[in-house]
Design an enzyme around this catalytic site. Sequence first.
Site, mmCIF file in Angstrom:
data_model
loop_
_atom_site.group_PDB
_atom_site.id
_atom_site.type_symbol
_atom_site.label_atom_id
_atom_site.label_comp_id
_atom_site.label_asym_id
_atom_site.label_seq_id
_atom_site.Cartn_x
_atom_site.Cartn_y
_atom_site.Cartn_z
ATOM 1 N N GLU A 157 35.788 63.431 85.490
ATOM 2 C CA GLU A 157 34.521 63.612 86.196
ATOM 3 C C GLU A 157 33.445 62.613 85.776
ATOM 4 O O GLU A 157 33.315 62.282 84.603
ATOM 5 C CB GLU A 157 34.007 65.033 85.930
ATOM 6 C CG GLU A 157 32.702 65.373 86.624
ATOM 7 C CD GLU A 157 32.289 66.819 86.428
ATOM 8 O OE1 GLU A 157 31.358 67.266 87.117
ATOM 9 O OE2 GLU A 157 32.886 67.516 85.587
ATOM 10 N N GLU A 258 28.813 74.282 92.718
ATOM 11 C CA GLU A 258 28.370 74.155 91.328
ATOM 12 C C GLU A 258 26.872 73.860 91.323
ATOM 13 O O GLU A 258 26.434 72.769 90.990
ATOM 14 C CB GLU A 258 29.157 73.059 90.596
ATOM 15 C CG GLU A 258 29.006 73.160 89.087
ATOM 16 C CD GLU A 258 29.683 72.027 88.344
ATOM 17 O OE1 GLU A 258 30.542 72.306 87.487
ATOM 18 O OE2 GLU A 258 29.361 70.845 88.616
#
Length: 281
Positions: A157, A258
């Site tokens: 990520e 998220e």
Amino acid sequence: MTDVTAAAQHSFTINLSILFTELPLLERPAAAAAAGFTAAELWWPFGADHAPSQAEQDELRKAFDDAGVRLTGLNFLDDLTKGARGTVSVPAESERFRENVPVTAALAESFGTKALNALYGNRVAGVDPAVQDGLALENLVLAARAAHEVGAILLIETLNKVESPDYALVTAEAAIEVVDKVNAATGLGNARFLCDLYHLARNGEDPAAVIDAYADRIGHVQIADTPARNEPGTGELDVEGLLARLTAAGYTGRIGLEYKPSTGVSADSFAWLPRELRAAK
């Protein structure tokens, strides 16, 4: 989101480490189910200073089973509360990461979780970045192999330099380079890019261009609006347009919610996504 056409093409999963935090962890799967969701993901859900006991794991599994919610994504060891951004490339944390790999893999297997995220870690003062990158590759190879053994992908990520100025991967290109190195080292092809549209935008990157350039290596997508990281429709990001672009690029994976609810109440933050689209496909 008034036009839900783009959202209707995707399957959503809710991150219960950032949503429903007004509730204890074990109550969040039921809250997600009550809001219409059937899939969820978590950052590392246990303390960073010890391996989770069997009782802790069983309690978490029961909470998800009782709610009828699938755990679709899980992070390897991390402790975001202390400003850490992963343990993969940090020499002082390497042993703890390696000890956590089989624990996370076994937990994922027991849940049927198919995506495991390994945050790369911050740069460490006085340590050569090349040394950290070499260590990270070694550790990510171990993680990729462990993920492969339980039928999961390994996610790498990009974070944003505004909130995580010491994090090593703050461009999509940097994360993709790591993905490619891990796949070359293992030959498994299960390392993938976690494309977080919020982090990309906060870094000043063009999320649409990133999608176009790297769609073939995206393994998961997460969304939040910018700049406040709240639900879609509260900021500047064209979430609807980006979801449509992902569809056009051939992305068929899940979209992880998220974000932080703008009012502080998670249950009030889902109006942008019609209830009939919340259950995972």
